[in-house]
Design a protein around this motif. Structure first.
Motif, mmCIF file in Angstrom:
data_model
loop_
_atom_site.group_PDB
_atom_site.id
_atom_site.type_symbol
_atom_site.label_atom_id
_atom_site.label_comp_id
_atom_site.label_asym_id
_atom_site.label_seq_id
_atom_site.Cartn_x
_atom_site.Cartn_y
_atom_site.Cartn_z
ATOM 1 N N UNK A 92 0.589 -1.370 0.060
ATOM 2 C CA UNK A 92 0.414 0.013 0.076
ATOM 3 C C UNK A 92 0.872 1.640 -0.146
ATOM 4 N N UNK A 93 1.631 1.367 0.441
ATOM 5 C CA UNK A 93 3.239 1.902 0.525
ATOM 6 C C UNK A 93 3.223 2.877 -1.138
ATOM 7 N N UNK A 94 3.053 1.808 -1.724
ATOM 8 C CA UNK A 94 3.980 2.591 -2.980
ATOM 9 C C UNK A 94 2.845 3.413 -3.524
ATOM 10 N N UNK A 153 7.355 4.638 5.054
ATOM 11 C CA UNK A 153 7.794 6.125 5.600
ATOM 12 C C UNK A 153 5.946 6.146 5.720
ATOM 13 N N UNK A 154 5.583 7.580 6.352
ATOM 14 C CA UNK A 154 4.548 7.337 6.805
ATOM 15 C C UNK A 154 4.239 7.386 7.696
ATOM 16 N N UNK A 155 2.894 7.744 8.398
ATOM 17 C CA UNK A 155 2.795 8.486 10.086
ATOM 18 C C UNK A 155 3.330 7.149 10.944
ATOM 19 N N UNK A 156 4.010 6.382 10.777
ATOM 20 C CA UNK A 156 4.659 4.756 11.813
ATOM 21 C C UNK A 156 6.087 5.351 11.849
ATOM 22 N N UNK A 157 6.949 6.315 10.595
ATOM 23 C CA UNK A 157 8.286 6.074 10.794
ATOM 24 C C UNK A 157 8.164 7.806 10.288
ATOM 25 N N UNK A 168 0.552 5.329 -1.669
ATOM 26 C CA UNK A 168 -0.134 6.081 -0.723
ATOM 27 C C UNK A 168 1.312 7.202 -0.907
ATOM 28 N N UNK A 169 2.502 6.638 -0.541
ATOM 29 C CA UNK A 169 3.712 7.250 0.202
ATOM 30 C C UNK A 169 4.972 7.138 -1.451
ATOM 31 N N UNK A 170 4.762 7.202 -2.665
ATOM 32 C CA UNK A 170 5.568 6.712 -3.753
ATOM 33 C C UNK A 170 6.606 5.628 -3.669
ATOM 34 N N UNK A 171 7.333 4.788 -2.831
ATOM 35 C CA UNK A 171 8.331 3.602 -2.344
ATOM 36 C C UNK A 171 7.192 2.725 -1.451
#
Length: 165
Positions: free
Chosen positions: A55-57, A83-87, A59-62
């Motif tokens: 799902x990060x792809x 990356x995201x809210x947990x990192x 949402x986050x581009x990675x």
């Protein structure tokens, strides 16, 4: 939505995850070998992590890529940028399945993905969060040129933070 890259090295293909990868992934996550990532995990949590990696792809581009051996087509593990809210920062992470341990697979995959993060994604910073007891991952981070950053924010206060330059 971000395109998920396929990256290559001489021996490896770093490719998008598929459901074919799930059985080996869940098996790994349910063992003590996943302890450096907070495991072992039950099947439900392993599924959440598997979906998170994918799902990060968009949402986050990675996100995560599976490590496949060119010669055999065997999946050997995973390399990812979280990356995201947990990192607090973009994090380069990796794991290999037991049959790939000690063969330079994690180093080769992480080095290639690190290059992508710097040159294609142009990330401003990149760290690796490593369990203090995970000596293999600590050595790998150092081999990749990362240095300890004692002042960096971290999701788990007990983890070491290795900063990649």
């Amino acid at each position: 939505m971000a395109d998920i890259p396929t990256l290559r090295t001489e021996r490896l293909v770093l490719r998008p995850m598929t459901m074919v990868d799930w059985p080996a992934y869940v098996d790994f996550m349910q063992t003590e070998r996943s302890a450096g990532m907070g495991g072992p995990f039950d099947k439900k949590m392993a599924w959440a992590l598997f979906c998170h990696d994918m799902a990060q792809w968009p949402l986050m581009g990675n996100g995560a890529l599976m490590i496949e051996e060119n010669a055999s087509g065997s999946c050997l593990g995973q390399v990812g940028i979280n990356h995201g809210p947990l990192f607090p920062e973009h994090e380069l992470g990796w794991f290999v399945y037991p049959e790939a341990e000690g063969k330079g697979v994690a180093y080769e995959a992480a080095q290639r993905f690190l290059g992508w993060a710097r040159n294609e994604r142009e990330l401003p910073s990149l760290v690796s969060y490593v369990d203090e007891d995970n000596l293999r991952s600590r050595h790998l981070a150092e081999r990749l040129g990362a240095v300890l950053d004692k002042d960096a924010e971290r999701p788990n206060p007990e983890d070491l933070v290795y900063r990649h330059f």
